[in-house]
Design a protein around this motif. Sequence first.
Motif, PDB file in Angstrom:
ATOM      1  N   ARG A 357       0.831  -1.207   0.000  1.00 28.52           N
ATOM      2  CA  ARG A 357       0.000   0.000   0.000  1.00 28.52           C
ATOM      3  C   ARG A 357       0.868   1.262   0.000  1.00 28.52           C
ATOM      4  N   LEU A 358       1.964   1.237   0.752  1.00 26.53           N
ATOM      5  CA  LEU A 358       2.795   2.441   0.849  1.00 26.53           C
ATOM      6  C   LEU A 358       3.585   2.701  -0.429  1.00 26.53           C
ATOM      7  N   PHE A 359       4.163   1.651  -0.992  1.00 23.39           N
ATOM      8  CA  PHE A 359       5.138   1.859  -2.066  1.00 23.39           C
ATOM      9  C   PHE A 359       4.674   1.375  -3.442  1.00 23.39           C
ATOM     10  N   GLY A 360       3.561   0.671  -3.493  1.00 28.83           N
ATOM     11  CA  GLY A 360       3.080   0.150  -4.768  1.00 28.83           C
ATOM     12  C   GLY A 360       2.131   1.136  -5.427  1.00 28.83           C
ATOM     13  N   PRO A 361       1.571   0.730  -6.591  1.00 31.30           N
ATOM     14  CA  PRO A 361       0.608   1.596  -7.265  1.00 31.30           C
ATOM     15  C   PRO A 361      -0.630   1.815  -6.387  1.00 31.30           C
ATOM     16  N   ALA A 362      -1.321   2.953  -6.573  1.00 32.16           N
ATOM     17  CA  ALA A 362      -2.510   3.269  -5.759  1.00 32.16           C
ATOM     18  C   ALA A 362      -3.547   2.165  -5.918  1.00 32.16           C
ATOM     19  N   MET A 363      -4.254   1.844  -4.834  1.00 30.33           N
ATOM     20  CA  MET A 363      -5.293   0.816  -4.916  1.00 30.33           C
ATOM     21  C   MET A 363      -6.437   1.189  -3.985  1.00 30.33           C
ATOM     22  N   PRO A 364      -7.623   0.618  -4.234  1.00 29.71           N
ATOM     23  CA  PRO A 364      -8.769   0.973  -3.389  1.00 29.71           C
ATOM     24  C   PRO A 364      -8.558   0.533  -1.938  1.00 29.71           C
ATOM     25  N   ASP A 365      -9.305   1.160  -1.027  1.00 27.92           N
ATOM     26  CA  ASP A 365      -9.120   0.872   0.397  1.00 27.92           C
ATOM     27  C   ASP A 365     -10.496   0.790   1.076  1.00 27.92           C
ATOM     28  N   PRO A 366     -11.286  -0.239   0.689  1.00 31.75           N
ATOM     29  CA  PRO A 366     -12.689  -0.264   1.142  1.00 31.75           C
ATOM     30  C   PRO A 366     -12.858  -0.336   2.656  1.00 31.75           C
ATOM     31  N   LEU A 367     -11.916  -1.000   3.361  1.00 27.26           N
ATOM     32  CA  LEU A 367     -12.072  -1.119   4.821  1.00 27.26           C
ATOM     33  C   LEU A 367     -11.334  -0.011   5.577  1.00 27.26           C
ATOM     34  N   GLY A 368     -10.641   0.867   4.832  1.00 27.18           N
ATOM     35  CA  GLY A 368      -9.908   1.949   5.491  1.00 27.18           C
ATOM     36  C   GLY A 368      -8.694   1.454   6.251  1.00 27.18           C
ATOM     37  N   HIS A 369      -7.866   0.644   5.587  1.00 29.94           N
ATOM     38  CA  HIS A 369      -6.650   0.153   6.239  1.00 29.94           C
ATOM     39  C   HIS A 369      -5.635   1.261   6.504  1.00 29.94           C
ATOM     40  N   GLU A 370      -5.562   2.222   5.565  1.00 30.55           N
ATOM     41  CA  GLU A 370      -4.525   3.258   5.732  1.00 30.55           C
ATOM     42  C   GLU A 370      -4.887   4.129   6.939  1.00 30.55           C
ATOM     43  N   ALA A 371      -3.916   4.278   7.848  1.00 26.34           N
ATOM     44  CA  ALA A 371      -4.187   5.000   9.100  1.00 26.34           C
ATOM     45  C   ALA A 371      -3.645   6.422   9.013  1.00 26.34           C
ATOM     46  N   ASP A 372      -4.490   7.407   9.302  1.00 29.01           N
ATOM     47  CA  ASP A 372      -4.061   8.803   9.235  1.00 29.01           C
ATOM     48  C   ASP A 372      -3.580   9.295  10.606  1.00 29.01           C
ATOM     49  N   SER A 373      -3.280  10.591  10.667  1.00 27.00           N
ATOM     50  CA  SER A 373      -2.729  11.149  11.910  1.00 27.00           C
ATOM     51  C   SER A 373      -3.738  11.069  13.056  1.00 27.00           C
ATOM     52  N   MET A 374      -5.039  11.158  12.734  1.00 24.74           N
ATOM     53  CA  MET A 374      -6.015  11.094  13.834  1.00 24.74           C
ATOM     54  C   MET A 374      -6.066   9.679  14.420  1.00 24.74           C
ATOM     55  N   ALA A 375      -5.925   8.670  13.557  1.00 27.51           N
ATOM     56  CA  ALA A 375      -5.836   7.298  14.079  1.00 27.51           C
ATOM     57  C   ALA A 375      -4.589   7.164  14.954  1.00 27.51           C
ATOM     58  N   GLY A 376      -3.481   7.752  14.483  1.00 31.38           N
ATOM     59  CA  GLY A 376      -2.248   7.736  15.282  1.00 31.38           C
ATOM     60  C   GLY A 376      -2.465   8.421  16.620  1.00 31.38           C
ATOM     61  N   ALA A 377      -3.157   9.559  16.582  1.00 31.43           N
ATOM     62  CA  ALA A 377      -3.378  10.352  17.798  1.00 31.43           C
ATOM     63  C   ALA A 377      -4.278   9.610  18.784  1.00 31.43           C
ATOM     64  N   LEU A 378      -5.393   9.072  18.271  1.00 29.51           N
ATOM     65  CA  LEU A 378      -6.365   8.455  19.191  1.00 29.51           C
ATOM     66  C   LEU A 378      -5.792   7.220  19.870  1.00 29.51           C
ATOM     67  N   SER A 379      -4.979   6.453  19.143  1.00 29.57           N
ATOM     68  CA  SER A 379      -4.442   5.249  19.773  1.00 29.57           C
ATOM     69  C   SER A 379      -3.338   5.590  20.768  1.00 29.57           C
ATOM     70  N   LEU A 380      -2.454   6.535  20.409  1.00 33.94           N
ATOM     71  CA  LEU A 380      -1.386   6.870  21.378  1.00 33.94           C
ATOM     72  C   LEU A 380      -1.974   7.555  22.599  1.00 33.94           C
ATOM     73  N   CYS A 381      -3.069   8.310  22.389  1.00 35.64           N
ATOM     74  CA  CYS A 381      -3.656   9.031  23.524  1.00 35.64           C
ATOM     75  C   CYS A 381      -4.317   8.078  24.525  1.00 35.64           C
ATOM     76  N   VAL A 382      -4.771   6.904  24.071  1.00 35.69           N
ATOM     77  CA  VAL A 382      -5.285   5.932  25.053  1.00 35.69           C
ATOM     78  C   VAL A 382      -4.145   5.520  25.981  1.00 35.69           C
ATOM     79  N   GLY A 383      -2.980   5.243  25.391  1.00 34.69           N
ATOM     80  CA  GLY A 383      -1.814   4.848  26.203  1.00 34.69           C
ATOM     81  C   GLY A 383      -1.324   5.984  27.077  1.00 34.69           C
ATOM     82  N   ALA A 384      -1.249   7.188  26.498  1.00 33.52           N
ATOM     83  CA  ALA A 384      -0.765   8.340  27.275  1.00 33.52           C
ATOM     84  C   ALA A 384      -1.755   8.665  28.396  1.00 33.52           C
ATOM     85  N   ALA A 385      -3.046   8.517  28.112  1.00 33.96           N
ATOM     86  CA  ALA A 385      -4.055   8.758  29.158  1.00 33.96           C
ATOM     87  C   ALA A 385      -3.918   7.698  30.251  1.00 33.96           C
ATOM     88  N   ALA A 386      -3.633   6.463  29.836  1.00 34.30           N
ATOM     89  CA  ALA A 386      -3.446   5.392  30.832  1.00 34.30           C
ATOM     90  C   ALA A 386      -2.253   5.710  31.723  1.00 34.30           C
TER      91      ALA A 386
END
Length: 409
Positions: A357-386
């Motif tokens: 997905r990162l380095f190959g030709p563009a392809m569809p992403d029906p389940l939303g595998h690619e994680a954006d900064s908000m996904a990064g933020a929400l998951s790290l914030c669970v740990g930081a909040a813990a």
Amino acid sequence: MKTYAIAGTGVRARYMFAKPIVQDWRETSALVGLYDANRIRAERLAEECGGIPVYDSFAEMLADSKPDVVIVATTDSTHHLYIIDALLAGCDVISEKPMTIDGEKCRAILEAERASGRKVIVTFNARYNPYVTRIKELLTEGAIGEPTHVLFEWNLDTSHGADYYRRWHRRMENSGGLLVHKSTHHFDMVNWWLGQDPLEVYAYGDRLFYGATREERGERCQGCAHAVGCEFYLDLSADPVLRAYYLEAEHRDGYIRDGCVFDESITIYDTMSLNVRYEGRKTMNYSLVSYSPFEGWRAVFHGTKGRMTAEVFTSGPRSDEPEQTIELHLHSGETLVERVPKRSGGHGGSDLLLQRRLFGPAMPDPLGHEADSMAGALSLCVGAAANRSIAEGRPIRIRELLEGGGESE
Ligand SMILES: NC(=O)c1ccc[n+]([C@@H]2O[C@H](COP(=O)([O-])OP(=O)(O)OC[C@H]3O[C@@H](n4cnc5c(N)ncnc54)[C@H](O)[C@@H]3O)[C@@H](O)[C@H]2O)c1
């Protein structure tokens, strides 16, 4: 053709990004620069990749190699420095997980992304594991109705788990502890599976196995008086990569890769337990233990129509099984067992799928595998909040970290 420069040239950058780009993705991707605080490691990697330019500073690398994308694979507490500078220089960013280690740095990254108009992708390879993906499909299809509760247990064994106590991860200020460094994967999986945001965390954490729990301890494995008979002894000189990248480079920056797992300077927890409240009144009980005899995880989902159980063994007696099962028990009386064959390759085949997905030709992403900064933020914030919940003995709202407001971190 996209061009990539890498900040942080340790083992992860080597096997996940640099070597695959030059060996497997040459048609679509080119590696144009390497930077590491320890130049020896960058030079070793440059050599293995056929002679990529190595830079003495990150700014020089950006100015000279002009990459489209910067890959950040430095130690966790330094990710924000490179993510922010790369964004403000007009590059997109691929950040290793965790995106960063606390709310303050997280907010700075999100702000730089907004200001720059560029994009941050976080490498949550765990989402790409076919077994994890199948769980997402089943939950999205409503296999157990509306999910209401998740029980999620993760165990690291005394081989993989112990390694976090040998090096930089062992200090909270470097990694955020395993609740950030490691669990960011697990919290991201749950956030993604449920498709809902975490709201509040209450946690306990302690150090009961590693750290100063044993009298027979040294500073590091090399030359240790207790080496014979110590089940945690690691011989850096016996592994060509550990020798070339770490042992032979340590005089440059003092990065010791075989620190004693019983060192008294260890500050991270090894036994952790959380309650998390989600949007839609869903809840999760989560635990992480890093000294188990075998490694793996178990997730039990309850929903309005039934229950689903997933279980994975990555070491120990059941790790040789060729497939993993997902069991569904429905209120209708129906029982279903799905079998998902295991894939070969790093992290259950997920590294290869993420690279595609990162380095190959563009392809569809029906389940939303690619994680954006908000996904990064929400998951790290669970740990930081813990982490904050453990320190302050109170439930912590994720908004406290995402929005700030004068808290000290
Ligand atoms: N997604 C995954 O499955 C996965 C697996 C392993 C590691 N990782 C992540 O990859 C990253 C690197 O981990 P690793 O295991 O390769 O660690 P490592 O210690 O082998 O490499 C980290 C590198 O960063 C360099 N570094 C440290 N401080 C720096 C600074 N201020 N500026 C520039 N370089 C600096 C070090 O010299 C080292 O070469 C971490 O963020 C880790 O969480 C992700």
